[in-house]
Design an enzyme around this catalytic site. Structure first.
Site, mmCIF file in Angstrom:
data_model
loop_
_atom_site.group_PDB
_atom_site.id
_atom_site.type_symbol
_atom_site.label_atom_id
_atom_site.label_comp_id
_atom_site.label_asym_id
_atom_site.label_seq_id
_atom_site.Cartn_x
_atom_site.Cartn_y
_atom_site.Cartn_z
ATOM 1 N N GLU A 43 0.300 5.745 13.980
ATOM 2 C CA GLU A 43 1.122 4.924 13.101
ATOM 3 C C GLU A 43 2.253 4.197 13.823
ATOM 4 O OE1 GLU A 43 1.067 3.905 10.104
ATOM 5 O OE2 GLU A 43 -0.485 5.089 9.129
ATOM 6 N N SER A 60 1.874 0.056 3.635
ATOM 7 C CA SER A 60 3.137 0.168 4.360
ATOM 8 C C SER A 60 4.319 0.156 3.386
ATOM 9 C CB SER A 60 3.224 -0.943 5.407
ATOM 10 O OG SER A 60 4.269 -0.714 6.312
#
Length: 496
Positions: free
Chosen positions: A290, A160
């Site tokens: 996502e 991330s």
């Protein structure tokens, strides 16, 4: 272990410096405090401002002559917190045949790591959190041989915001190669808005007002902040509306890296587009859904538009109208969610994670001399609990398979990794370990696992799915949406 001096008082908002030499043996038998994140109450026994610590896992019999490849893991947390602290690297070391060294660490986040202003630059350093990461890499270069690691065989890996950080280290200082890493792995490259310093003066002004430093003369304002105690500063470490946005909900990621003209000499996409990056083998990928952990439960199109504008405040009504048109009609309903949640989820997920990854990879492919070393995946392992929650295959769901489901925290992994999805754990772990060892995920892949092909003109990627691991070309509709987001690059401050 300390890799840098405590970033306290006069060292706040400065580049990290070497820790003091104590002349004594320090015990390194337990995890140390994690850096303070956004919205946390202080004091907190597990978090502190004094937080620049590193953890190392290595084979018990390793010596300085072992010359083992080194895996550095950079945590995520959106630059506002550290979400992957102290993940246990023992299993990947063991499953490698004791042929790697694993490293993870803390770095400053939120106000502590990314407060930006010309006033910070005048008496400090911008992007302190990224400078912490760079300091850690230099620490590894200098000290990892003592743990059996090879300082010339370091692979950086991020999740991330950690994956976004990996991308930023590839373009740091205009793509200057400081020989700190030889390969890069990224789970869900995260590119929020990354403003230029003049655009962030409002954040600094808010902090000095909230801490009582606004009446101090400009040259002394940063000194005033350094004089405040931790609790007073932490009380200002929270999300607030971006300029022009006044209504809740607050932005998901209020503090982010800025374009400082030095570490980041331009928007990261622009640097990749110019070919200004360290050219190393890469392993990048994203999850199918996502945006599902970030999107609000939107019931109407205007709510989707507000959500996107709250997080990318330069979007105009014309921009959000174009986005809604691109993602219409609404996607099929998902369990437990309002009608426009699937649209908000896909739009945010593609804008912030999927398309940044796709577009960076296309820029890499255009310039790299290592066209046989671009390895890309889409993670699509289905979990019954996730499906029942309506979140599909969410952000970073692969992490439990990469590190082992018992090694990433008590609530991070789903039970399916010990039952019907258990076969995926050795598959992922072997691909990732193989890349760390050889810069190729195929060399030490598990028996019968398919060969991982490379990203090319058809944007080929490996689909990781229980019982059906295979190569695919990126669908044309995804490519078209990513081209759309690329066209909004100036507005999103993700200029491409």
């Amino acid at each position: 272990m300390r890799y840098a001096a405590p970033p306290l008082e006069d060292l706040r908002w400065r580049a990290p410096v070497e820790p003091l030499h104590t002349g004594t043996v320090e015990k390194a038998t337990r995890f140390q405090p994690v850096c303070l994140g956004i919205g946390m109450h202080y004091p907190d026994y597990s978090h502190d401002e004094d937080c620049l610590f590193v953890n190392v896992w290595s084979p018990a019999n390793a010596t300085p002559r072992s010359k083992l490849p080194v895996w550095i893991f950079i945590q995520g947390g959106g630059y506002v917190s550290l979400s992957n602290a102290n993940w246990n690297g023992a299993e990947v070391v063991q499953k490698s045949g004791h042929n790697i060294v694993m490293v993870n660490f803390n770095y400053r986040v939120g106000l502590w790591g990314f407060l930006a202003s010309e006033r910070v630059r005048e008496d400090g350093d911008l992007n302190a959190g990224l400078l912490d990461q760079r300091m850690l890499m230099k620490w590894v270069k200098e000290h990892i041989a003592s743990f059996g690691g090879d300082p010339d065989k370091v692979v950086i890996h991020g999740a991330s915001a950690g994956a976004g950080s990996v991308a930023m280290h590839m373009v740091a200082y205009g793509g200057r190669n400081d020989n700190l890493f030889v390969g890069a792995m990224a789970e869900s490259v995260f590119f929020p808005a990354q403003p230029f310093v003049p655009e962030l003066e409002y954040q600094f002004d808010r902090v000095i007002r909230q801490t009582g430093c606004s009446k101090v003369a400009r040259p002394k304002q940063i000194a005033c902040l350094r004089s405040k105690d931790v609790a007073a500063l932490q009380a200002s470490n929270y999300a607030q509306p971006f300029p022009g946005r006044s209504q809740p909900p607050m932005p998901l990621f209020y503090w982010t890296p800025c374009i400082d003209g030095d570490f980041l000499r331009d928007l990261p996409y622009t640097l990749f587009r110019r070919g200004s990056f360290v050219d190393v083998p890469v392993l990048f990928g994203t999850d199918t859904d996502e945006g599902s952990l970030f999107a609000p439960n939107t019931a109407t199109q205007p709510e989707v538009a507000d959500f996107l504008a709250n997080n990318y405040p330069k979007l105009t009504p014309n921009d959000t109208a174009a986005i809604l048109a691109l993602y219409s009609p609404p996607l099929p309903l998902l369990p437990g969610h309002a009608p426009w949640f699937p649209t908000a989820s896909r739009a945010y997920g593609e804008a912030t994670f999927t398309c940044p990854s796709d577009n960076v990879l296309n820029h890499l492919h255009a310039f790299t001399e290592l066209t046989d070393s671009l390895f890309v995946y889409r993670y699509n392992v289905l979990d019954d609990d996730n499906l029942a929650l309506g979140i599909g295959v969410p952000h970073l769901f692969e992490a439990a398979a990469i590190f082992g489901p018992d090694n990433i925290g008590p609530t991070a992994a789903r039970p399916s990794y010990k039952t019907y999805n258990a076969p995926m754990v050795p598959v992922l772990m072997a691909y990732w370990i193989s890349f760390v060892r050889t810069l190729d995920p195929n060399i030490y892949r598990v028996k019968d696992a398919p060969k991982w092909g490379v990203w090319g003109e058809d944007m080929e990627r490996l689909v990781l799915e229980t019982g059906n691991v295979r190569m695919e070309s990126t669908p044309q509709d995804e490519r078209a949406r990513c081209q759309f987001w690329q066209g909004l690059g100036d507005v999103m401050e993700q200029k491409q």
